[in-house]
Scaffold this motif. Sequence first.
Motif, short mmCIF file in Angstrom:
data_model
loop_
_atom_site.label_atom_id
_atom_site.label_comp_id
_atom_site.label_asym_id
_atom_site.label_seq_id
_atom_site.Cartn_x
_atom_site.Cartn_y
_atom_site.Cartn_z
N GLY A 1 0.59 -0.60 0.12
CA GLY A 1 -0.16 -0.28 -0.78
C GLY A 1 1.25 1.19 0.19
N VAL A 2 1.88 1.65 -0.50
CA VAL A 2 2.57 2.36 -0.41
C VAL A 2 3.20 2.94 -1.08
N PRO A 3 2.86 4.41 -2.56
CA PRO A 3 2.89 5.04 -3.13
C PRO A 3 3.77 5.11 -3.51
N VAL A 4 4.48 4.30 -4.56
CA VAL A 4 5.34 4.69 -5.62
C VAL A 4 5.60 4.46 -6.85
N THR A 5 6.96 5.31 -6.83
CA THR A 5 7.02 6.07 -8.51
C THR A 5 8.30 5.05 -8.10
N GLY A 6 7.99 4.23 -10.49
CA GLY A 6 9.22 3.16 -10.44
C GLY A 6 10.18 4.44 -11.44
N LEU A 7 11.00 4.56 -11.56
CA LEU A 7 11.91 6.06 -12.58
C LEU A 7 13.32 4.98 -12.83
N ASP A 8 13.10 4.70 -15.11
CA ASP A 8 14.51 4.45 -15.32
C ASP A 8 14.11 5.08 -16.60
N ILE A 9 15.71 4.93 -17.10
CA ILE A 9 15.59 5.57 -18.45
C ILE A 9 15.28 4.57 -20.16
N SER A 10 15.51 3.05 -19.54
CA SER A 10 15.26 2.57 -20.11
C SER A 10 13.16 2.16 -20.63
N ALA A 11 13.48 2.70 -21.90
CA ALA A 11 11.22 2.37 -21.88
C ALA A 11 11.21 0.60 -21.84
N GLY A 12 12.19 -0.29 -21.90
CA GLY A 12 11.86 -1.34 -22.65
C GLY A 12 11.59 -2.15 -21.27
N ALA A 13 12.75 -1.36 -20.22
CA ALA A 13 12.47 -2.32 -18.73
C ALA A 13 10.90 -1.83 -18.27
N LEU A 14 10.82 -0.77 -18.34
CA LEU A 14 9.85 -0.09 -17.91
C LEU A 14 8.19 -0.10 -19.14
N ALA A 15 8.99 -1.11 -19.98
CA ALA A 15 7.63 -2.11 -20.50
C ALA A 15 7.35 -3.28 -19.72
N VAL A 16 8.33 -3.74 -18.99
CA VAL A 16 8.58 -5.21 -18.69
C VAL A 16 8.10 -4.89 -17.52
N SER A 17 8.50 -3.94 -16.13
CA SER A 17 7.83 -3.40 -15.05
C SER A 17 6.08 -3.48 -15.78
N ARG A 18 5.82 -2.22 -16.39
CA ARG A 18 4.45 -2.66 -16.53
C ARG A 18 4.19 -3.71 -16.72
N ARG A 19 3.89 -4.23 -17.85
CA ARG A 19 3.45 -5.65 -17.75
C ARG A 19 3.48 -6.83 -16.04
N ARG A 20 4.31 -6.77 -15.65
CA ARG A 20 4.42 -6.99 -13.95
C ARG A 20 3.73 -6.48 -13.28
N GLY A 21 2.87 -5.33 -13.27
CA GLY A 21 1.55 -4.94 -12.74
C GLY A 21 2.60 -3.61 -11.80
N VAL A 22 3.15 -2.92 -12.39
CA VAL A 22 3.75 -2.20 -11.49
C VAL A 22 2.70 -0.56 -11.88
N ARG A 23 2.20 0.21 -11.38
CA ARG A 23 0.97 0.78 -12.32
C ARG A 23 1.71 2.52 -12.39
N ARG A 24 2.42 2.81 -11.82
CA ARG A 24 3.18 4.15 -12.09
C ARG A 24 4.86 3.89 -12.41
N LEU A 25 4.63 4.93 -13.31
CA LEU A 25 6.55 4.87 -14.18
C LEU A 25 6.97 5.77 -15.03
#
Length: 259
Positions: A98-122
């Motif tokens: 329940g922690v409000p968290v944002t993932g930051l990365d320079i890699s568009a591909g990494a963010l796509a993988v994070s999104r597929r795995r369920g990370v909501r804020r990127l």
Amino acid sequence: MTGDPLIGDVIGELLRDALAVATGVGPRPLVGGRLPRPVIEIIERDDGLINGAPAAHYLDGPQEWQPYDHRAVDRVRGETLDVGTGAGRIALLLQERGVPVTGLDISAGALAVSRRRGVRRLVQGTVDTHVADGQRYDTFLLLGNNLGLFEGRERARGFLAALAALARPGAQIIAHGTDPYGTRDPLHTGYHERNRRRGRLGGQLRLRLRYRELGTEWFDYLVCSADEFAALVHGTGWRLTDVDDRDAPYYLATLRLAD
């Protein structure tokens, strides 16, 4: 063909393939056209040293983490920025808590993988570019040895200034680092001495990453002792409040924004 790698999104490509191998979904690098090939991240140092490491650990769940990762996430409070989120392993656990968290990365591909795995804020970018977005945070996480993003003396102050611009009053940074100086391997001790002769910190690495036909540009990545890190932080507006070295040579450095 020159033998030089194509400059591209190495982390994004290897995380995509690692996820495909782990889940059986999507195109996978194959051996002999049938068996999935382990996804290996190649790390090339500027003195010619080459290491390889399986990329599967980027997908590890909490049951596979090291103790310092668990202690780090237990210190999180408030709005959190996971810097260098990669495949999102830290952000996913924080979301579950329940922690409000944002993932930051320079890699568009990494963010796509994070999104597929369920990370909501990127967010795609660096801490510097993210300042313009107007977001503010209580906790900054630099886990997975991402204290290395400080790069060296030249970059450290600018990096900390960007985090200060993103910080709410009393914000904290929790960074995972590794003390590089316990080794007797001449490949590493010689590299440390070479760095010092050039005016660099001993463990200041000059690297590029490679995967299949892709490579990154050369970049600096800092591996330093806790004492060296304290010297980098001194006078920046951040205060080093704790060094947890129970898993030495790995340590967690906690910084707080001065009032």
